[in-house]
Design a protein around this motif. Structure first.
Motif, PDB file in Angstrom:
ATOM      1  N   ALA A 451      -5.766 -55.951  22.836  1.00 15.73           N
ATOM      2  CA  ALA A 451      -6.672 -55.157  23.688  1.00 15.73           C
ATOM      3  C   ALA A 451      -6.303 -53.679  23.641  1.00 15.73           C
ATOM      4  CB  ALA A 451      -6.630 -55.675  25.116  1.00 15.73           C
ATOM      5  N   ARG A 452      -5.020 -53.387  23.695  1.00 14.44           N
ATOM      6  CA  ARG A 452      -4.592 -51.975  23.674  1.00 14.44           C
ATOM      7  C   ARG A 452      -4.865 -51.343  22.305  1.00 14.44           C
ATOM      8  NH1 ARG A 452      -1.955 -50.356  28.082  1.00 14.44           N
ATOM      9  NH2 ARG A 452      -1.086 -51.932  29.495  1.00 14.44           N
ATOM     10  N   GLY A 453      -4.688 -52.111  21.234  1.00 13.85           N
ATOM     11  CA  GLY A 453      -5.000 -51.587  19.907  1.00 13.85           C
ATOM     12  C   GLY A 453      -6.476 -51.264  19.758  1.00 13.85           C
ATOM     13  N   LEU A 454      -7.348 -52.155  20.253  1.00 11.04           N
ATOM     14  CA  LEU A 454      -8.788 -51.895  20.190  1.00 11.04           C
ATOM     15  C   LEU A 454      -9.187 -50.722  21.075  1.00 11.04           C
ATOM     16  CD1 LEU A 454     -10.488 -55.418  20.167  1.00 11.04           C
ATOM     17  CD2 LEU A 454     -10.440 -53.732  18.331  1.00 11.04           C
ATOM     18  N   LEU A 455      -8.551 -50.614  22.243  1.00  9.52           N
ATOM     19  CA  LEU A 455      -8.836 -49.478  23.129  1.00  9.52           C
ATOM     20  C   LEU A 455      -8.521 -48.167  22.420  1.00  9.52           C
ATOM     21  CD1 LEU A 455      -9.538 -48.163  25.829  1.00  9.52           C
ATOM     22  CD2 LEU A 455      -7.196 -48.634  26.589  1.00  9.52           C
ATOM     23  N   TYR A 456      -7.419 -48.148  21.688  1.00 13.41           N
ATOM     24  CA  TYR A 456      -7.062 -46.946  20.931  1.00 13.41           C
ATOM     25  C   TYR A 456      -8.127 -46.631  19.876  1.00 13.41           C
ATOM     26  CZ  TYR A 456      -4.548 -43.968  17.611  1.00 13.41           C
ATOM     27  OH  TYR A 456      -4.199 -42.953  16.768  1.00 13.41           O
ATOM     28  N   HIS A 458     -11.300 -47.498  19.862  1.00  9.43           N
ATOM     29  CA  HIS A 458     -12.601 -47.168  20.441  1.00  9.43           C
ATOM     30  C   HIS A 458     -12.610 -45.844  21.198  1.00  9.43           C
ATOM     31  CE1 HIS A 458     -13.913 -51.696  20.555  1.00  9.43           C
ATOM     32  NE2 HIS A 458     -13.754 -51.224  19.329  1.00  9.43           N
ATOM     33  N   GLU A 459     -11.508 -45.507  21.873  1.00  7.17           N
ATOM     34  CA  GLU A 459     -11.569 -44.383  22.804  1.00  7.17           C
ATOM     35  C   GLU A 459     -10.439 -43.369  22.693  1.00  7.17           C
ATOM     36  OE1 GLU A 459     -12.243 -45.555  26.850  1.00  7.17           O
ATOM     37  OE2 GLU A 459     -13.480 -47.281  26.294  1.00  7.17           O
ATOM     38  N   ASP A 460      -9.242 -43.793  22.289  1.00 10.93           N
ATOM     39  CA  ASP A 460      -8.083 -42.908  22.423  1.00 10.93           C
ATOM     40  C   ASP A 460      -7.669 -42.205  21.142  1.00 10.93           C
ATOM     41  OD1 ASP A 460      -7.995 -43.612  25.041  1.00 10.93           O
ATOM     42  OD2 ASP A 460      -6.427 -45.118  24.824  1.00 10.93           O
ATOM     43  N   SER A 461      -8.146 -42.655  19.981  1.00  9.16           N
ATOM     44  CA  SER A 461      -7.757 -42.005  18.734  1.00  9.16           C
ATOM     45  C   SER A 461      -8.651 -40.796  18.476  1.00  9.16           C
ATOM     46  CB  SER A 461      -7.857 -42.984  17.560  1.00  9.16           C
ATOM     47  OG  SER A 461      -9.199 -43.289  17.275  1.00  9.16           O
ATOM     48  N   LEU A 493     -16.695 -45.941  10.890  1.00  7.32           N
ATOM     49  CA  LEU A 493     -16.336 -44.727  11.622  1.00  7.32           C
ATOM     50  C   LEU A 493     -17.564 -44.196  12.345  1.00  7.32           C
ATOM     51  CD1 LEU A 493     -14.344 -42.448  12.277  1.00  7.32           C
ATOM     52  CD2 LEU A 493     -15.041 -41.348  10.154  1.00  7.32           C
ATOM     53  N   PHE A 494     -17.419 -43.954  13.656  1.00  4.56           N
ATOM     54  CA  PHE A 494     -18.491 -43.405  14.470  1.00  4.56           C
ATOM     55  C   PHE A 494     -18.126 -41.992  14.894  1.00  4.56           C
ATOM     56  CE2 PHE A 494     -20.541 -47.215  14.249  1.00  4.56           C
ATOM     57  CZ  PHE A 494     -21.500 -47.475  15.222  1.00  4.56           C
ATOM     58  N   GLY A 495     -19.132 -41.179  15.182  1.00  5.85           N
ATOM     59  CA  GLY A 495     -18.894 -39.888  15.797  1.00  5.85           C
ATOM     60  C   GLY A 495     -18.361 -40.081  17.202  1.00  5.85           C
ATOM     61  N   VAL A 496     -17.670 -39.069  17.728  1.00  4.62           N
ATOM     62  CA  VAL A 496     -17.041 -39.185  19.041  1.00  4.62           C
ATOM     63  C   VAL A 496     -18.054 -39.535  20.113  1.00  4.62           C
ATOM     64  CG1 VAL A 496     -15.762 -37.924  20.813  1.00  4.62           C
ATOM     65  CG2 VAL A 496     -15.194 -37.602  18.402  1.00  4.62           C
ATOM     66  N   ASP A 497     -19.275 -38.986  20.007  1.00  7.11           N
ATOM     67  CA  ASP A 497     -20.288 -39.196  21.041  1.00  7.11           C
ATOM     68  C   ASP A 497     -21.250 -40.327  20.705  1.00  7.11           C
ATOM     69  OD1 ASP A 497     -19.274 -37.069  22.545  1.00  7.11           O
ATOM     70  OD2 ASP A 497     -20.424 -35.617  21.373  1.00  7.11           O
ATOM     71  N   GLU A 498     -21.093 -40.967  19.544  1.00  7.29           N
ATOM     72  CA  GLU A 498     -21.979 -42.064  19.176  1.00  7.29           C
ATOM     73  C   GLU A 498     -21.593 -43.337  19.916  1.00  7.29           C
ATOM     74  OE1 GLU A 498     -23.619 -42.492  14.935  1.00  7.29           O
ATOM     75  OE2 GLU A 498     -21.687 -41.520  14.664  1.00  7.29           O
ATOM     76  N   THR A 499     -22.597 -44.104  20.320  1.00  2.70           N
ATOM     77  CA  THR A 499     -22.326 -45.366  20.994  1.00  2.70           C
ATOM     78  C   THR A 499     -22.905 -46.556  20.251  1.00  2.70           C
ATOM     79  OG1 THR A 499     -24.330 -45.140  22.347  1.00  2.70           O
ATOM     80  CG2 THR A 499     -22.273 -44.262  23.257  1.00  2.70           C
ATOM     81  N   GLN A 500     -23.781 -46.322  19.255  1.00  2.01           N
ATOM     82  CA  GLN A 500     -24.394 -47.440  18.554  1.00  2.01           C
ATOM     83  C   GLN A 500     -24.768 -47.036  17.145  1.00  2.01           C
ATOM     84  OE1 GLN A 500     -28.101 -48.603  20.289  1.00  2.01           O
ATOM     85  NE2 GLN A 500     -28.939 -46.559  20.286  1.00  2.01           N
TER      86      GLN A 500
END
Length: 676
Positions: A451-456, A458-461, A493-500
């Motif tokens: 979970a922590r790896g995925l959080l990184y 999706h949001e923290d990297s 790879l998604f842009g920082v503001d992309e959600t879909q």
């Protein structure tokens, strides 16, 4: 004449290094926490700065020290001078830093300041022996290299060499040169703070090298500095060559200048003068000839070891060439990998994946590695390799596998990773004998770590990444059974503001793919959340979702359906791995099952984010919403996915076009609802 002028200029630049004062490059002064001037922390800080700028520190070139016994008034500090500067220059630099850091960062409880010659850093929290590359200072020479491709190749090779030298150096410092042409060189320098271990220094410098294409691509010089390590290169000698054991550039004697001297300066009569001139000119000419021969040999050797990725250039389009060139600093040479893996012997084979076989190896320095070998002739694998190099090299997290580099030579396409002795999670989870090693504490640690790896991701990297192929075989376990997410060949790879995103090319493993992605190509971070939910339920039950055929009502159902039916009937503990029943806290297990069911909801809006999941796992005070029937649960017998004419479950589809039949689902709009 031109060569004499060149060497004269180089020599003057070298001599001037001794008189140039170290200039302030960069300071970082976080303002979120402060101290008052009459506080205990300020008293400890004053003592700390006095010690860090003392003559004894300058003589050693490094010091890390703690003043004070009780946090938060304790002051931790570190001073480092560049490995080539004298102790007097070091002390002058540190003395300036001790004054400037107070003036530049007033009342801050943690700050650091960089000069050309030294670093000074302090904090009220301990930071020793921890790699910090979160803050980086970049600067570059405005002049472009005349031959960018050759320059970048030589620079990459030089930085590879210096990184390895620094790793093996007691001072974690290295400097050296690479010949671009007869009269042009690249001068490079790398260094780490000495509180780091050699391996952590190597990791830090690798990250600095990976930043070169972003900051200084094809420039004649550049600086990449972080709190834990530095890197610099220039087309002129910016460091003290004699201090690092390299001779300064010497201007060769000029025959013409000697012969033009008056006879009186070298002899009493013309015959003696001519004899003396010949005595001087002939050895000088011979020396110049030998010098040119040596340069020619060096250039031939350099040419022979130029870009190791070039043999694949005919198979790569321009886009792939440019992208992989940016990661050239991560290249290994094929011969060293062949030696490490005993020429890819079957005895060292760890397993076989969709990418190709994986081999265990040991480098000359004793480091163990795992080598992925792309199956030859696989164009799809080449795209996956590029994806992994470019993505994983930029990611650093304890729950992500660490990429050490790659090799693109002689039609071989190899990825080199850190070696994890316990291989992958599926080897334990789905083996009746090995599964006993996965007690409840270890399983919960694995669930939380993933979970922590995925959080990184999706949001923290710095990047926003959708993994797309999360499953038990792509979770590797280190010696302490800590999980590390691997295999980023299909990552998006998604842009920082992309959600879909929307794609007609579906990639992943059926049974782990979210319905909106598998059927409609709609991709978001909630796609990974679905895969995480399936994986969590597999960890709790010890059963594969793809191959599960439990019978609760006289006919076959899949794993998620089986768990959901037991959940609605109030006897879900019957569905978990029975080895856990007598050793696990019931409420904790029920909470994990609850979270797993929330993650596999049919509507992506109803699935939590990974930030929510991490909170749910660690806080029992957070109430969980009631789950609805999971995706596919009512359709398991009528769901078919066709890929290239093949029907069935459990196939690993790599960028194949997928057609759905005998299945209908409401169209969904993928969006993220974040609590405020």
């Amino acid at each position: 004449m031109a060569d004499s002028i060149f060497f004269l200029i180089s020599l003057l630049l070298l001599l001037n290094l001794q008189t140039i004062n170290s200039s302030l490059l960069w300071q970082n002064c976080p303002s979120d926490t402060n101290y008052t001037n009459n506080s205990s922390f300020r008293s400890n800080l004053d003592l700390l700065l006095a010690s860090l700028s003392s003559p004894s520190t300058a003589a050693a070139g490094f010091l890390n020290l703690t003043v004070g016994s009780q946090p938060p008034s304790r002051a931790n500090g570190l001073a480092l001078c560049r490995g080539d500067v004298s102790s007097s220059s070091c002390q002058a630099c540190l003395a300036s830093a001790a004054v400037d850091i107070i003036n530049q960062c007033p009342n801050g409880t943690r700050s650091f300041i960089w000069y050309d010659d030294c670093l000074l850093r302090y904090s009220n929290e301990s930071f020793f022996s921890v790699v910090n590359t979160g803050y980086q200072y970049w600067a570059w020479n405005a002049n472009n290299a005349t031959d960018p491709q050759k320059f970048d190749s030589l620079l990459g090779n030089l930085m590879d060499t210096l990184t390895l030298e620094a790793r093996g150096s007691e001072r974690l410092f290295a400097a050296g040169t690479a010949n671009v042409s007869v009269f042009n060189r690249i001068y490079g320098l790398v260094q780490c703070t000495r509180d780091l271990s050699p391996d952590d220094c190597y990791l830090c410098l690798r990250q600095m090298v990976a930043s070169i294409p972003s900051c200084c691509d094809s420039k004649q010089g550049g600086k990449v500095y972080s709190p834990s390590c530095i890197l610099r290169f220039e087309s002129y000698p910016f460091y003290n060559l004699s201090a690092v054991g390299a001779p300064p550039p010497q201007a060769p004697p000029s025959p013409s200048s000697n012969s033009s001297r008056p006879n009186e300066a070298i002899g009493g009569n013309s015959n003696n003068g001519r004899g003396t001139i010949l005595f001087i000119v002939i050895p000088a000419a011979a020396a110049v000839l030998l010098f040119l021969c040596a340069i020619f040999i060096c250039c031939r050797r350099t040419k022979a070891t130029m870009p190791r990725w070039k043999p694949l250039s005919q198979k790569l389009n321009n886009k792939h060439q440019a992208e992989i060139r940016g990661a050239e600093s991560l290249l290994f040479d094929l011969e060293s990998i062949r030696i490490a893996t005993d020429n890819f012997s079957d005895a060292n084979k760890l397993g076989q994946g969709g990418f190709g076989p994986v081999y265990k190896g040991r480098l000359e320095n004793g480091e163990q590695i795992a080598v992925k070998r792309l199956s030859r002739g696989s164009d799809q694998g080449l795209v996956e390799l590029k994806n992994e190099v470019l993505l994983v090299a930029k990611l650093q997290h304890r729950n992500l596998v660490r990429l050490l580099g790659c090799c693109l030579e002689s039609d071989e396409k190899l990825l080199v990773y850190e070696y994890l002795p316990n291989t992958s999670l599926d080897k334990f989870l789905f083996d009746p004998l090995k599964r006993v090693q996965l007690d409840w504490a270890r399983r919960f640690k694995i669930i939380e770590g993933i979970a922590r790896g995925l959080l990184y991701l999706h949001e923290d990297s710095r990047l926003k990444i959708i993994h797309r192929d999360l499953k038990a075989s792509n979770i590797l376990l280190d010696a302490n059974m800590n999980p590390k997410i691997s295999d980023f060949g299909l990552a998006k790879l998604f842009g920082v503001d992309e959600t879909q995103g929307n794609t007609s090319r579906i990639a992943g493993t059926y049974g782990y793919m979210a319905p909106e992605y598998a059927l409609h190509g709609l991709l978001s971070i909630k796609s990974d959340v679905f895969s995480y939910g399936v994986l969590t339920l597999e960890i709790l039950t010890g059963q594969k979702n793809n191959n599960y055929r439990g019978s609760s009502s006289g006919y076959s159902v899949d794993l998620i359906t089986h768990i959901w039916r037991n959940w609605t009937q109030g006897n879900v503990l019957q569905a978990i791995d029975q080895m856990l029943v007598n050793q696990c806290p019931t409420q904790e297990v029920l909470r994990c099952i609850h979270i797993g069911l929330l993650c596999v909801q049919e509507d992506p809006v109803q699935r939590p984010t990974m930030a929510d999941v991490v909170i749910m796992l660690n806080s029992h005070s957070v109430s969980l919403p009631r789950p609805s029937a999971p995706a596919f649960v009512n359709h398991s017998d009528s769901t078919t996915i066709e890929a290239n004419g093949v029907l069935g479950r459990g196939r690993n589809y790599s960028e194949n076009k997928v057609k759905a039949t005998k299945f209908s689902i409401n169209e969904v709009s993928i969006s993220e609802l974040e609590p405020r």
